[in-house]
Design a protein around this motif. Sequence first.
Motif, mmCIF file in Angstrom:
data_model
loop_
_atom_site.group_PDB
_atom_site.id
_atom_site.type_symbol
_atom_site.label_atom_id
_atom_site.label_comp_id
_atom_site.label_asym_id
_atom_site.label_seq_id
_atom_site.Cartn_x
_atom_site.Cartn_y
_atom_site.Cartn_z
ATOM 1 N N UNK A 168 -12.131 18.167 -31.742
ATOM 2 C CA UNK A 168 -12.121 18.172 -30.278
ATOM 3 C C UNK A 168 -10.699 18.314 -29.705
ATOM 4 N N UNK A 169 -9.703 17.732 -30.383
ATOM 5 C CA UNK A 169 -8.342 17.807 -29.830
ATOM 6 C C UNK A 169 -7.772 19.234 -29.850
ATOM 7 N N UNK A 170 -8.417 20.127 -30.626
ATOM 8 C CA UNK A 170 -7.922 21.521 -30.670
ATOM 9 C C UNK A 170 -8.797 22.474 -29.849
ATOM 10 N N UNK A 171 -9.857 21.962 -29.243
ATOM 11 C CA UNK A 171 -10.900 22.832 -28.697
ATOM 12 C C UNK A 171 -10.438 23.643 -27.480
ATOM 13 N N UNK A 172 -9.410 23.145 -26.778
ATOM 14 C CA UNK A 172 -9.045 23.822 -25.526
ATOM 15 C C UNK A 172 -8.373 25.175 -25.744
ATOM 16 N N UNK A 173 -8.169 25.569 -27.014
ATOM 17 C CA UNK A 173 -7.611 26.910 -27.270
ATOM 18 C C UNK A 173 -8.710 27.966 -27.375
ATOM 19 N N UNK A 189 -29.330 26.802 -29.959
ATOM 20 C CA UNK A 189 -29.572 27.723 -28.857
ATOM 21 C C UNK A 189 -28.388 27.629 -27.891
ATOM 22 N N UNK A 190 -27.902 28.759 -27.424
ATOM 23 C CA UNK A 190 -26.757 28.760 -26.510
ATOM 24 C C UNK A 190 -27.271 28.815 -25.074
ATOM 25 N N UNK A 191 -26.778 27.892 -24.239
ATOM 26 C CA UNK A 191 -27.180 27.922 -22.825
ATOM 27 C C UNK A 191 -26.008 28.282 -21.908
ATOM 28 N N UNK A 192 -24.817 28.360 -22.456
ATOM 29 C CA UNK A 192 -23.662 28.744 -21.642
ATOM 30 C C UNK A 192 -22.402 28.798 -22.486
ATOM 31 N N UNK A 193 -21.329 29.268 -21.863
ATOM 32 C CA UNK A 193 -20.034 29.323 -22.557
ATOM 33 C C UNK A 193 -18.936 28.953 -21.582
ATOM 34 N N UNK A 194 -17.915 28.263 -22.056
ATOM 35 C CA UNK A 194 -16.779 27.905 -21.207
ATOM 36 C C UNK A 194 -15.513 28.354 -21.919
ATOM 37 N N UNK A 195 -14.650 29.082 -21.197
ATOM 38 C CA UNK A 195 -13.389 29.533 -21.796
ATOM 39 C C UNK A 195 -12.343 28.428 -21.716
ATOM 40 N N UNK A 196 -11.752 28.096 -22.837
ATOM 41 C CA UNK A 196 -10.606 27.190 -22.915
ATOM 42 C C UNK A 196 -10.755 25.919 -22.054
ATOM 43 N N UNK A 197 -11.803 25.126 -22.293
ATOM 44 C CA UNK A 197 -11.988 23.907 -21.491
ATOM 45 C C UNK A 197 -11.005 22.814 -21.908
ATOM 46 N N UNK A 198 -10.781 21.848 -21.026
ATOM 47 C CA UNK A 198 -10.021 20.653 -21.418
ATOM 48 C C UNK A 198 -10.854 19.911 -22.462
#
Length: 296
Positions: A168-173, A189-198
């Motif tokens: 999780x600490x690397x996920x924002x990249x 199942x994918x319901x959405x995507x978020x680019x570079x979240x905190x």
Amino acid sequence: MSSTSPFRTAIVPAAGLGTRFLPTTKAVPKELLPVVDTPGIELVATEAAEAGASRLVIVTSPGKDAVAQYFRPQPELEQTLAERGKDHLLAKVRRAPELLQVETAIQDKALGLGHAVGCAEGNLTGEDDAVAVLLPDDLVLPRGVLTRMAEVRAQYGGSVLCAFDIPREEISAYGVFDVREIGEQDVKRVVGMVEKPKADQAPSTFAAAGRYLLDRAVFEALKRITPGAGGELQLTDAIALLIAEGHPVHVVVHRGGRHDLGNPGGFLRAAVDFALEDPEYGPDLRQWLEGRIGTA
Ligand code: UTP
């Protein structure tokens, strides 16, 4: 076509500017930079062929013909090597042209990954219900995830993406999937995507990797999106549109390694990793590295 290979065409977008590798990319496409002695794009083409693709559409730009040239036979060079008895080198030179049938599509301007994939639509035939897209600067190891993704499409239909479970600490990249469990450990199942979240706002720890098995419907979606992040037409925006319209999208969580060849740091790591495994170069490199790091 086998039931686990519901695609015959793989698209490799290679028309980007490669700015992170300037000044080299003024003259040499980054897709041709060698990981030990083999360009990244051949490694990715090998992966596509192993997964059942018979056709590779390389999306290239007017100044990057060397990428397609790399996949063409070189009869004069082959003859010279044969005459000199260099069979080992001859096999290496013949490898890429024999992998699969290679075609090109031209992206005149680097308008984004989504736009690049859309440029390959004219190369498709009536048989292409789905296409694989492989980003040549993303090495997914060990190879084989596309075969698993094809199985998931055979089961659930629609489009299938590839993810890595990232701390999780690397996920924002990364681009991060919002998923729902469907009772399988490595398929969601994918319901959405978020680019570079905190990190504390990321909907999961599943980060997108550069492998896609896309239903042909994506090409219609690509025509309906508008420029997103960085003013570019983003592939993920077209996938988000498909999700919003109820099209099934799943993700396969790949438990393995990866190398990002798209920047010099990641590229060097891949080169060292592959070279350490190489019987010719590995032992010397290991010894040198141990000494180099010991004295640093
Ligand atoms: P990248 O963003 O990693 O590549 O795109 P880039 O734009 O060439 O690199 P930088 O950021 O300037 O250093 C991922 C893949 O998508 C292709 C690239 O060639 C790369 O293989 N791509 C990207 C296109 O084909 N067209 C585009 O408009 C953008």
